[in-house]
Design an enzyme around this catalytic site. Structure first.
Site, PDB file in Angstrom:
ATOM      1  N   LYS A  35     -33.957  44.828 -39.225  1.00  0.00           N
ATOM      2  CA  LYS A  35     -33.373  45.758 -38.619  1.00  0.00           C
ATOM      3  C   LYS A  35     -33.951  47.258 -38.621  1.00  0.00           C
ATOM      4  CE  LYS A  35     -30.455  46.717 -42.718  1.00  0.00           C
ATOM      5  NZ  LYS A  35     -29.311  46.336 -43.289  1.00  0.00           N
ATOM      6  N   ARG A 130     -16.615  47.932 -45.515  1.00  0.00           N
ATOM      7  CA  ARG A 130     -17.224  48.312 -44.725  1.00  0.00           C
ATOM      8  C   ARG A 130     -17.296  47.591 -43.277  1.00  0.00           C
ATOM      9  NH1 ARG A 130     -24.117  48.827 -45.179  1.00  0.00           N
ATOM     10  NH2 ARG A 130     -23.854  46.421 -45.163  1.00  0.00           N
ATOM     11  N   TYR A 244     -44.631  78.367 -45.103  1.00  0.00           N
ATOM     12  CA  TYR A 244     -43.440  79.059 -44.936  1.00  0.00           C
ATOM     13  C   TYR A 244     -42.747  79.590 -46.178  1.00  0.00           C
ATOM     14  CZ  TYR A 244     -43.005  77.314 -40.037  1.00  0.00           C
ATOM     15  OH  TYR A 244     -43.020  77.204 -38.540  1.00  0.00           O
ATOM     16  N   MET A 292     -42.715  71.172 -40.029  1.00  0.00           N
ATOM     17  CA  MET A 292     -42.351  69.982 -39.143  1.00  0.00           C
ATOM     18  C   MET A 292     -43.269  69.270 -38.876  1.00  0.00           C
ATOM     19  SD  MET A 292     -40.938  70.217 -35.141  1.00  0.00           S
ATOM     20  CE  MET A 292     -39.387  71.245 -35.657  1.00  0.00           C
TER      21      MET A 292
HETATM   22  C1  LIG Z   1     -29.788  45.875 -44.599  1.00  0.00           C
HETATM   23  C2  LIG Z   1     -28.965  44.477 -44.660  1.00  0.00           C
HETATM   24  C3  LIG Z   1     -29.526  43.428 -45.483  1.00  0.00           C
HETATM   25  C4  LIG Z   1     -30.798  43.697 -46.198  1.00  0.00           C
HETATM   26  O1  LIG Z   1     -30.857  44.286 -47.353  1.00  0.00           O
HETATM   27  P1  LIG Z   1     -31.952  44.595 -48.184  1.00  0.00           P
HETATM   28  O2  LIG Z   1     -31.296  45.518 -49.474  1.00  0.00           O
HETATM   29  O3  LIG Z   1     -32.776  45.572 -47.603  1.00  0.00           O
HETATM   30  O4  LIG Z   1     -32.721  43.438 -48.914  1.00  0.00           O
HETATM   31  C5  LIG Z   1     -29.054  42.183 -45.687  1.00  0.00           C
HETATM   32  N1  LIG Z   1     -27.522  41.933 -45.191  1.00  0.00           N
HETATM   33  C6  LIG Z   1     -26.953  43.068 -44.321  1.00  0.00           C
HETATM   34  C7  LIG Z   1     -25.580  42.867 -44.058  1.00  0.00           C
HETATM   35  C8  LIG Z   1     -27.632  44.352 -44.319  1.00  0.00           C
HETATM   36  O5  LIG Z   1     -27.041  45.172 -43.763  1.00  0.00           O
END
Ligand SMILES: *Cc1c(COP(=O)(O)O)cnc(C)c1O
Length: 349
Positions: A35, A130, A244, A292
């Site tokens: 992701k 969650r 800055y 930036m």
């Molecule tokens: C992001 C996520 C993972 C991976 O987690 P890591 O701590 O990066 O290994 C696995 N399962 C879910 C549901 C996640 O949201």
């Protein structure tokens, strides 16, 4: 070219996946979470490298993220969508052959009506509050859902990076209570859970951050080097200020290098006056505020100033930068900006 270069070592990422795979219980499959563009590293090249290493199940947060991943993997490997089946997702789920992890009764209904017969998984909430169905909801719909043949049932640990946290066993117990005897493959652990031991592994694990050798899997190999071009050098006299707010003032004649990358690229402003740049093995302090698009560095002590200085590499890893900025490696990685030129070394690069 003023574009900074983010070099990604796909061999290191593949080696980390294999290490995590070898730490898993016998019979446990090791998935891969890609992701957020594989934590900023590029979901396409990272997924392809992991597939070559042997990964067969991938996870993204959003259905749209799967476009790049499916393109890189081709048909076959399973791509699971953690946000489940949201309105408007049906076409992507069908056309890219995605497996949504359904999180609520509403999503289960939407999936059953919109894509009857299409594969899906179920996400249960075991205490993190969650995502996922709660115990009472699951009890109400489990017989009906199990009849439809989910491919995977999963939950997520909220405190796995703290091995002694009581929530780990509490969630493990809840997961057993909700899923024992269901006959469906189960998954509970991300990187942290893998490190908690085999009790937490079930049929499939889901490492993300561990693939990149960052905490909680700091024993993994670092995969990133971030090299910033020097755009300009200038002599600053004693008493002159830099950047800055004039927060840095020269205590003597100083050679200042201006480098091309800033907080728009994920170099947090909290790194101002704190981080170190590296000319090979020689440290050079970041001075003044992060802008930036630019940072300024004291290079007075260098015999010759190279074309680029590194802010991520063997001497300053993702977790080091996170500690300086008061955050976590996950945030450092996923903030790595779109302006970097990402280059790949290792298998298939
Ligand atoms: C992001 C996520 C993972 C991976 O987690 P890591 O701590 O990066 O290994 C696995 N399962 C879910 C549901 C996640 O949201």
């Amino acid at each position: 070219m003023a574009t900074a270069r983010l070099s990604i070592d796909l061999d290191a990422i593949a080696a980390n996946w294999r290490r995590l795979d070898s730490m898993s219980a016998p019979g446990t499959q090791t998935g891969a979470v890609v992701k957020a563009d594989a934590y900023g590293c590029g979901a396409g090249p990272v997924a392809a490298a992991l597939a070559r290493a042997g990964a067969r199940r991938f996870f993204v947060a959003l259905a749209e993220e799967a476009i790049t991943v499916r393109d890189a993997l081709g048909p076959g490997p399973q791509i699971n969508v953690l946000s489940g089946h949201m309105p408007g997702d049906a076409r992507l789920i069908r056309d890219l052959d995605l497996t949504p992890m359904l999180n609520s009764i509403e999503q289960i209904m939407r999936h059953a009506e919109g894509l009857p017969g299409h594969p899906f998984g179920i996400q249960l909430d075991t205490g993190m509050n969650r995502l996922g169905l709660e115990m009472s909801e699951w009890e109400a719909v489990a017989p009906m859902v199990l009849e439809l043949g989910p491919e995977l049932i999963m939950s997520h640990l909220c405190c796995a990076d703290e091995p002694d946290h009581p929530m780990n066993d509490e969630q493990l117990g809840a997961f057993h209570a909700m899923t024992d005897g269901c006959g469906v493959p189960r998954s509970l652990s991300a990187t942290g859970g893998i490190l908690l031991g085999e009790r937490f592994h079930f049929d499939l694990t889901r490492p993300g951050i561990g693939l990149h050798g960052a905490r909680p899997f700091a024993a993994g190999l670092p995969a990133l080097r971030l090299s910033l071009p020097v755009i300009q050098l200038r002599e600053v006299a004693e008493g002159e200020i830099v950047g800055y707010g004039g927060t840095w003032q020269a205590e003597g004649p100083t050679l200042v290098a201006t480098l091309s990358a800033g907080y728009a690229d994920g170099l947090f402003r909290a790194l101002s006056g704190q981080a170190t740049l590296w000319a090979g093995d020689v440290p050079c302090p970041l001075i003044g505020r992060v802008s930036m698009d630019l940072i300024t560095v004291d290079v007075s002590h260098l015999e010759s100033v190279p074309d680029t200085l590194d802010i991520l590499g063997p001497h300053q890893r993702v977790d080091d930068l996170a500690d300086i900025a008061g955050t976590i490696g996950y945030e450092v990685m996923t903030a790595l900006g779109p302006r970097y030129l990402r280059t790949y070394s290792g298998q298939g690069a």
